[in-house]
Design a protein around this motif. Sequence first.
Motif, PDB file in Angstrom:
ATOM      1  N   ILE A 290     -11.560   2.609  -0.076  1.00  0.00           N
ATOM      2  CA  ILE A 290     -10.934   3.939  -0.752  1.00  0.00           C
ATOM      3  C   ILE A 290      -9.552   3.595  -1.470  1.00  0.00           C
ATOM      4  CG2 ILE A 290     -10.081   6.178  -0.539  1.00  0.00           C
ATOM      5  CD1 ILE A 290     -12.387   6.656   1.358  1.00  0.00           C
ATOM      6  N   ILE A 291      -8.691   3.100  -0.533  1.00  0.00           N
ATOM      7  CA  ILE A 291      -7.430   2.734  -0.871  1.00  0.00           C
ATOM      8  C   ILE A 291      -7.282   1.796  -1.932  1.00  0.00           C
ATOM      9  CG2 ILE A 291      -6.605   1.386   0.966  1.00  0.00           C
ATOM     10  CD1 ILE A 291      -4.599   3.818  -0.832  1.00  0.00           C
ATOM     11  N   ALA A 292      -7.972   0.634  -1.784  1.00  0.00           N
ATOM     12  CA  ALA A 292      -7.961  -0.535  -2.713  1.00  0.00           C
ATOM     13  C   ALA A 292      -8.748   0.019  -3.981  1.00  0.00           C
ATOM     14  CB  ALA A 292      -8.943  -1.694  -2.434  1.00  0.00           C
ATOM     15  N   ALA A 293      -9.506   0.747  -4.308  1.00  0.00           N
ATOM     16  CA  ALA A 293     -10.356   1.296  -5.571  1.00  0.00           C
ATOM     17  C   ALA A 293      -9.278   2.405  -6.311  1.00  0.00           C
ATOM     18  CB  ALA A 293     -11.514   2.116  -5.211  1.00  0.00           C
ATOM     19  N   SER A 294      -8.344   2.908  -5.362  1.00  0.00           N
ATOM     20  CA  SER A 294      -7.371   3.907  -5.865  1.00  0.00           C
ATOM     21  C   SER A 294      -6.275   3.210  -6.473  1.00  0.00           C
ATOM     22  CB  SER A 294      -6.892   4.871  -4.677  1.00  0.00           C
ATOM     23  OG  SER A 294      -8.060   5.494  -4.065  1.00  0.00           O
ATOM     24  N   CYS A 295      -5.951   2.098  -5.643  1.00  0.00           N
ATOM     25  CA  CYS A 295      -4.772   1.540  -6.549  1.00  0.00           C
ATOM     26  C   CYS A 295      -5.187   0.687  -7.629  1.00  0.00           C
ATOM     27  CB  CYS A 295      -4.325   0.602  -5.460  1.00  0.00           C
ATOM     28  SG  CYS A 295      -3.166   1.376  -4.126  1.00  0.00           S
ATOM     29  N   ASP A 296      -6.477   0.112  -7.424  1.00  0.00           N
ATOM     30  CA  ASP A 296      -6.925  -0.636  -8.830  1.00  0.00           C
ATOM     31  C   ASP A 296      -7.056   0.154  -9.840  1.00  0.00           C
ATOM     32  OD1 ASP A 296      -7.320  -2.892  -7.295  1.00  0.00           O
ATOM     33  OD2 ASP A 296      -9.706  -2.518  -7.057  1.00  0.00           O
ATOM     34  N   ALA A 297      -7.636   1.382  -9.802  1.00  0.00           N
ATOM     35  CA  ALA A 297      -7.743   2.554 -10.807  1.00  0.00           C
ATOM     36  C   ALA A 297      -6.291   2.967 -11.535  1.00  0.00           C
ATOM     37  CB  ALA A 297      -8.442   3.645 -10.472  1.00  0.00           C
ATOM     38  N   ALA A 298      -5.575   3.180 -10.422  1.00  0.00           N
ATOM     39  CA  ALA A 298      -4.099   3.666 -10.854  1.00  0.00           C
ATOM     40  C   ALA A 298      -3.276   2.618 -11.500  1.00  0.00           C
ATOM     41  CB  ALA A 298      -3.390   4.209  -9.494  1.00  0.00           C
ATOM     42  N   ILE A 299      -3.455   1.367 -11.275  1.00  0.00           N
ATOM     43  CA  ILE A 299      -2.490   0.278 -11.937  1.00  0.00           C
ATOM     44  C   ILE A 299      -3.095   0.189 -13.089  1.00  0.00           C
ATOM     45  CG2 ILE A 299      -2.454  -1.990 -12.176  1.00  0.00           C
ATOM     46  CD1 ILE A 299      -2.625  -2.111  -8.492  1.00  0.00           C
ATOM     47  N   GLN A 300      -4.310   0.421 -13.477  1.00  0.00           N
ATOM     48  CA  GLN A 300      -4.798   0.202 -14.923  1.00  0.00           C
ATOM     49  C   GLN A 300      -4.267   1.763 -15.739  1.00  0.00           C
ATOM     50  OE1 GLN A 300      -6.195  -2.473 -16.428  1.00  0.00           O
ATOM     51  NE2 GLN A 300      -5.918  -3.425 -14.413  1.00  0.00           N
ATOM     52  N   ALA A 301      -4.443   2.599 -14.898  1.00  0.00           N
ATOM     53  CA  ALA A 301      -4.082   3.901 -15.479  1.00  0.00           C
ATOM     54  C   ALA A 301      -2.620   4.250 -16.022  1.00  0.00           C
ATOM     55  CB  ALA A 301      -4.634   5.031 -15.002  1.00  0.00           C
ATOM     56  N   HIS A 302      -1.757   3.420 -14.993  1.00  0.00           N
ATOM     57  CA  HIS A 302      -0.306   3.578 -15.580  1.00  0.00           C
ATOM     58  C   HIS A 302       0.069   2.461 -16.403  1.00  0.00           C
ATOM     59  CE1 HIS A 302       3.770   2.137 -14.190  1.00  0.00           C
ATOM     60  NE2 HIS A 302       3.930   3.356 -14.312  1.00  0.00           N
TER      61      HIS A 302
ATOM     62  N   ALA B 226     -14.837   8.152  -4.039  1.00  0.00           N
ATOM     63  CA  ALA B 226     -13.350   7.652  -4.256  1.00  0.00           C
ATOM     64  C   ALA B 226     -13.489   6.183  -4.177  1.00  0.00           C
ATOM     65  CB  ALA B 226     -12.299   8.363  -3.375  1.00  0.00           C
ATOM     66  N   ARG B 227     -14.545   5.419  -3.606  1.00  0.00           N
ATOM     67  CA  ARG B 227     -14.522   3.953  -3.592  1.00  0.00           C
ATOM     68  C   ARG B 227     -14.958   3.425  -5.071  1.00  0.00           C
ATOM     69  NH1 ARG B 227     -17.950   4.121   2.068  1.00  0.00           N
ATOM     70  NH2 ARG B 227     -18.677   5.768   0.853  1.00  0.00           N
ATOM     71  N   ASP B 228     -15.176   4.233  -5.852  1.00  0.00           N
ATOM     72  CA  ASP B 228     -15.580   3.691  -7.187  1.00  0.00           C
ATOM     73  C   ASP B 228     -14.543   3.916  -8.010  1.00  0.00           C
ATOM     74  OD1 ASP B 228     -16.591   3.650  -9.767  1.00  0.00           O
ATOM     75  OD2 ASP B 228     -18.394   4.881  -9.573  1.00  0.00           O
ATOM     76  N   ALA B 229     -13.929   2.507  -8.331  1.00  0.00           N
ATOM     77  CA  ALA B 229     -12.728   2.267  -9.058  1.00  0.00           C
ATOM     78  C   ALA B 229     -12.881   2.666 -10.480  1.00  0.00           C
ATOM     79  CB  ALA B 229     -12.294   1.127  -8.979  1.00  0.00           C
ATOM     80  N   GLY B 230     -14.084   2.570 -10.857  1.00  0.00           N
ATOM     81  CA  GLY B 230     -14.382   2.677 -12.450  1.00  0.00           C
ATOM     82  C   GLY B 230     -14.385   4.299 -12.748  1.00  0.00           C
ATOM     83  N   LEU B 231     -15.080   5.122 -11.883  1.00  0.00           N
ATOM     84  CA  LEU B 231     -14.842   6.470 -11.976  1.00  0.00           C
ATOM     85  C   LEU B 231     -13.555   6.832 -12.004  1.00  0.00           C
ATOM     86  CD1 LEU B 231     -16.261   9.277 -11.895  1.00  0.00           C
ATOM     87  CD2 LEU B 231     -16.708   9.005  -9.471  1.00  0.00           C
ATOM     88  N   LEU B 232     -12.864   6.709 -10.882  1.00  0.00           N
ATOM     89  CA  LEU B 232     -11.326   7.059 -10.671  1.00  0.00           C
ATOM     90  C   LEU B 232     -10.703   6.770 -11.933  1.00  0.00           C
ATOM     91  CD1 LEU B 232     -10.556   5.924  -6.751  1.00  0.00           C
ATOM     92  CD2 LEU B 232     -11.110   8.242  -7.808  1.00  0.00           C
ATOM     93  N   GLY B 233     -10.873   5.464 -12.373  1.00  0.00           N
ATOM     94  CA  GLY B 233      -9.976   5.095 -13.564  1.00  0.00           C
ATOM     95  C   GLY B 233     -10.274   5.942 -14.878  1.00  0.00           C
ATOM     96  N   SER B 234     -11.781   6.369 -15.046  1.00  0.00           N
ATOM     97  CA  SER B 234     -11.967   7.404 -16.077  1.00  0.00           C
ATOM     98  C   SER B 234     -11.573   8.676 -15.899  1.00  0.00           C
ATOM     99  CB  SER B 234     -13.484   7.335 -16.145  1.00  0.00           C
ATOM    100  OG  SER B 234     -13.983   8.296 -15.057  1.00  0.00           O
ATOM    101  N   LEU B 235     -11.186   9.131 -14.678  1.00  0.00           N
ATOM    102  CA  LEU B 235     -10.592  10.526 -14.390  1.00  0.00           C
ATOM    103  C   LEU B 235      -9.078  10.421 -14.540  1.00  0.00           C
ATOM    104  CD1 LEU B 235     -12.384  11.547 -11.130  1.00  0.00           C
ATOM    105  CD2 LEU B 235     -13.114  12.188 -13.547  1.00  0.00           C
ATOM    106  N   LEU B 236      -8.622   9.108 -14.448  1.00  0.00           N
ATOM    107  CA  LEU B 236      -7.034   8.971 -14.222  1.00  0.00           C
ATOM    108  C   LEU B 236      -6.684   8.904 -15.719  1.00  0.00           C
ATOM    109  CD1 LEU B 236      -6.247   6.836 -11.096  1.00  0.00           C
ATOM    110  CD2 LEU B 236      -5.434   9.089 -11.693  1.00  0.00           C
TER     111      LEU B 236
END
Length: 341
Positions: free
Chosen positions: A100-112, A57-67
């Motif tokens: 983890i929380i920084a990557a989560s927010c980075d990915a979520a900001i882009q997905a939103h 979950a520290r991988d913002a790119g992976l989280l972004g692709s899933l979101l």
Amino acid sequence: MEKVLVSGSAGFIGGYVVEELLSRGYAVVGIDNFAKYGRVRRSCDDHPDYALVEGDARDAGLLGSLLADCDHFIAGAAMIGGISYFHAYAYDLLAANERIIAASCDAAIQAHRAGRLRKVTYLSSSMVFESADRWPSHEGQELQIPPPFSSYGFQKLAVEYFARAAWDQYRLPYTILRPFNCVGIGESRALGDQEILSGNVRLAMSHVVPDLVQKVLKGQDPLHILGSGDQVRHYTYGGDLARGIVTAMAHPQARNEDFNLSTAERSTVLELADLIWRKINGAGRPLRIVHDDPFAHDVQRRVPATGKAKRVLGFEAATTLDQTLDEVIPWIAQAIRAGTI
């Protein structure tokens, strides 16, 4: 069918959350790196509407692709453990969970921004109230008291700042949830457990319920407890917490709000020990107690205000501690036989 990404989906609370989402008809994608327990099997793993991704979950790119095709994100991934964990991994808890929380927010900001993701539901902790000197702790009190002194509690408070900052700057909607003292089945010994003895028994997770159950099942007498036993907790069944988390995720009035999720039932550690003892040994065998030195971050009182969740979400944690132990004790007995605790 709405789709939800759950980070930390193979964890203790995460397992309950995935089950609750699937029961309500959501498609679920889980991400977990199995760092705490190793690879575990959950009953939902083969569900047709559940996809589990092994990843960090520290991988913002992976989280972004899933979101990219998800409507909701329940951000639950964290390095977490019992009170001994706070001492053994004081720095790692802070550093890993901030990443983890920084990557989560980075990915979520882009997905939103891309248009589909509607909201992030962040799992905080009752530990944000670690420095409270009056009770019950209500939503907003975390901003009125000194910050938590454990690195874990401090980082969980930082999660809430991330959530609000992402809204302030990027208009990423959020809900902040603070589970109190989750109790249930499905937790096993952590891979990084330290060798900690309580009397003649090695602690399982340094969580009070499974550790007390384990000691009584293994015949410890007198029973060792940490500190005076007057510590106050609200032990909340994992299934109730999952119901509250999913309700808050979907509820329109939860947007940009924070909630304590907890049973209203209050118990001291001594009362808990007595209840466990009687359930296992019966009323005819007297309970004898030995008081061991407590850990430094053993908060003496953790008492939530539960009115906001009831008023806004219609949520109450209805499962009693007595009912929860009827499920937990046989599960721990089986886990002891299997060698997982």
